[in-house]
Design an enzyme around this catalytic site. Structure first.
Site, PDB file in Angstrom:
ATOM      1  CD  GLU A 259      -3.004  -1.002  -0.010  1.00 10.31           C
ATOM      2  OE1 GLU A 259      -3.556  -0.091  -0.224  1.00 10.31           O
ATOM      3  OE2 GLU A 259      -2.859  -2.042  -0.770  1.00 10.31           O
ATOM      4  CD1 TRP A 262      -0.803  -0.578  -4.073  1.00  8.27           C
ATOM      5  CD2 TRP A 262      -1.018   0.431  -6.105  1.00  8.27           C
ATOM      6  NE1 TRP A 262      -1.236  -1.466  -5.045  1.00  8.27           N
ATOM      7  CE2 TRP A 262      -1.496  -0.969  -6.321  1.00  8.27           C
ATOM      8  CE3 TRP A 262      -1.134   1.349  -6.935  1.00  8.27           C
ATOM      9  CZ2 TRP A 262      -2.019  -1.549  -7.401  1.00  8.27           C
ATOM     10  CZ3 TRP A 262      -1.608   0.846  -8.323  1.00  8.27           C
ATOM     11  CH2 TRP A 262      -1.982  -0.503  -8.417  1.00  8.27           C
ATOM     12  CD1 TRP A 291     -17.156  11.368 -20.142  1.00  9.54           C
ATOM     13  CD2 TRP A 291     -17.674   9.539 -18.983  1.00  9.54           C
ATOM     14  NE1 TRP A 291     -16.018  10.747 -19.781  1.00  9.54           N
ATOM     15  CE2 TRP A 291     -16.346   9.595 -19.071  1.00  9.54           C
ATOM     16  CE3 TRP A 291     -18.262   8.239 -18.290  1.00  9.54           C
ATOM     17  CZ2 TRP A 291     -15.356   8.395 -18.523  1.00  9.54           C
ATOM     18  CZ3 TRP A 291     -17.322   7.304 -17.802  1.00  9.54           C
ATOM     19  CH2 TRP A 291     -16.078   7.367 -17.904  1.00  9.54           C
ATOM     20  CG  ASN A 326      -8.516   0.957  -0.826  1.00  9.65           C
ATOM     21  OD1 ASN A 326      -8.558   2.020  -1.572  1.00  9.65           O
ATOM     22  ND2 ASN A 326      -7.834  -0.065  -1.416  1.00  9.65           N
ATOM     23  CD1 TRP A 344     -12.611   9.261 -16.236  1.00  6.95           C
ATOM     24  CD2 TRP A 344     -11.290  10.280 -14.457  1.00  6.95           C
ATOM     25  NE1 TRP A 344     -11.368  10.065 -16.872  1.00  6.95           N
ATOM     26  CE2 TRP A 344     -10.813  10.641 -15.798  1.00  6.95           C
ATOM     27  CE3 TRP A 344     -10.931  10.869 -13.508  1.00  6.95           C
ATOM     28  CZ2 TRP A 344      -9.542  11.168 -15.806  1.00  6.95           C
ATOM     29  CZ3 TRP A 344      -9.753  11.712 -13.469  1.00  6.95           C
ATOM     30  CH2 TRP A 344      -9.196  11.718 -14.808  1.00  6.95           C
ATOM     31  CD1 TRP A 367     -11.424   9.124  -7.682  1.00  7.01           C
ATOM     32  CD2 TRP A 367     -13.204   8.455  -8.872  1.00  7.01           C
ATOM     33  NE1 TRP A 367     -12.636   9.326  -6.783  1.00  7.01           N
ATOM     34  CE2 TRP A 367     -13.559   8.820  -7.524  1.00  7.01           C
ATOM     35  CE3 TRP A 367     -14.007   8.007  -9.855  1.00  7.01           C
ATOM     36  CZ2 TRP A 367     -15.010   8.709  -7.080  1.00  7.01           C
ATOM     37  CZ3 TRP A 367     -15.519   7.911  -9.319  1.00  7.01           C
ATOM     38  CH2 TRP A 367     -15.971   8.039  -8.140  1.00  7.01           C
TER      39      TRP A 367
END
Length: 436
Positions: A259, A262, A291, A326, A344, A367
């Site tokens: 994590e 990341w 969209w 998460n 998004w 996202w």
């Protein structure tokens, strides 16, 4: 202006006196050190919620630092305003020879730092900056051909292979705390004077629960369990050191360490692919998606009234606490972009306004991952089924019942869209855009 030359250490995302790169180098410079923090009006003036808990968090962290500095006969110099204007005032107040600060990788921060650096040059002062909020940055972890990674797993392997003990070594700032500039205590501007007020809710503890970290890989996906550290806000504002946390994670749980990797990965992506910081999809072809952007459906998503219990629970948790688990973040992001076909960037902006641990690089990366447009993203045809996600990760409904108490009553809305219909529609819209 005092005649004695001084060094400024400019705190931003590093609100601590322990193990702080810029502070260490400032204290070792041989100049008396003045600690400065700027409540940036360019950022604060855009915040609509005047009880924004992030501003309160910063304020509390500064109070903690101030208490320690006062005990050393020094003080924080905290100001409110545009950074360049504030530095013009600081240059009138002090004989500044050097400014020390830590890297910030976001688009606005790079522009801000360039402006301040140019101003300092005009006054004959230096501007030095250092890596502090990540373990590896910029070009430090690259593929063998010298290109940046765009997929996390090989990046993480290279990250671990590159890691040496000195990368995790703490900066021994406490040895040199007697080198702060000695002056009377300066009052920190009040929240009220800046147009904000305290909400009074507690913040997550900044110590890592060792037992939680050991069980992280088996508990982290279940939102009803206290299985995540909630240290994101402390990493975001630097009230804890990423190096000290990585040392613990390395010994306790590899999944927890991943994590932290990341975080480095997404900051590396932002550095090498700056267009993601300018509202663009990492993969340009995804900017062709048509969209739907239905505002009423977006409002239903924001307020937790979509008729999908796991989605609504997550959004209500976010709105009430500034935190969202998460696993649930992935579910609600997938739902917005793929079930509702809402851009998004709308969801990214909503999270930016609400998340206590908001960090641009990680938020943008998450996202874009959910929508399929990012690096190492879930393929566009992978569409989370909220019902299956609930069955797997909240099987007894404890998380949902906490946040959606009216679930079994007539007050709870019907699903905003049928899952199978939404899935088919998403596949068609994405495929049409990506064929071009």
């Amino acid at each position: 202006m005092p005649s004695v030359p001084v060094a400024i250490v400019w705190f931003r995302r590093d609100l601590r006196l322990k193990d702080n790169a810029a502070l260490y180098h400032a204290l070792k410079s041989g100049l008396p050190v003045i600690p400065v923090f700027i409540f940036d009006s360019n950022i604060l003036d855009q915040l609509e919620d005047k009880k924004d808990r992030r501003v309160e968090f910063i304020y509390r962290a500064l109070e903690e630092m101030q208490e320690r500095l006062v005990s050393l006969n020094s003080t924080l110099d905290v100001r409110y305003g545009e950074p360049v204007a504030v530095f013009r005032e600081l240059l009138k107040t002090y004989h500044i020879q050097q400014v020390f600060t830590n890297h910030d990788y976001e688009s606005y921060a790079l522009h801000r730092d360039n402006e301040v650096a140019q101003l300092l040059v005009e006054y004959g002062a230096g501007f030095q900056h250092f890596k502090d909020q990540v373990i590896f940055e910029k070009d430090e972890v690259l593929k063998d051909d010298g290109k940046p990674y765009c997929v996390f797993t090989p990046y993480s392997r290279k990250w671990k292979a590159t890691l040496q003990p000195f990368y995790l070594k703490a900066y021994p700032t406490e040895k040199y705390l007697g080198r702060f500039y000695q002056q009377a205590t300066k009052e920190i501007p009040s929240l009220v004077s800046m147009g904000f007020e305290a909400g009074g809710l507690p913040f997550p503890a900044k110590s890592l629960n060792t037992e939680l970290a050991r069980k992280y890989s088996v508990q982290r996906d279940f939102p009803a369990i206290e299985g995540t550290s909630k240290l994101g806000v402390h990493l975001r504002f630097g009230t804890i050191s990423i190096r000290q946390l990585a040392v613990k994670a390395k010994d306790l749980n590899e999944t927890f360490l991943n994590e932290l990797i990341w975080r480095d990965f997404y900051h590396m992506i932002l550095w090498h692919f700056p267009h993601v910081g300018l509202g663009k999809a990492f993969r340009p072809e995804y900017d062709s998606i048509r969209w739907r952007n239905n505002e009423m459906e977006f409002e239903a998503w924001c307020s937790g009234k979509t008729g999908y219990p796991i989605v609504d629970a997550g959004m209500r948790e976010l709105n009430a606490t500034g935190f969202m688990h998460n696993r649930v973040r992935m579910i609600v992001a997938s739902f917005l972009t793929k079930h509702l076909l809402i851009d998004w960037r709308w969801g990214e902006a909503y999270f930016a306004a609400k998340l206590l641990d908001y960090d641009f690089a990680a938020n943008n990366g998450g996202w874009q991952w959910a929508s399929g447009s990012g690096c190492d993203a879930a393929p566009y045809f992978r569409i989370f089924n909220p019902y299956l996600q609930t069955k797997k990760f909240d099987p007894d409904g404890r998380y949902i019942k906490k946040w959606v108490p009216e679930l079994d009553s007539f007050d709870y809305p019907a699903p905003i869209v049928d899952h199978e219909f939404a899935r088919k529609r998403c596949l068609e819209v994405y495929a049409a855009a990506l064929k071009k």
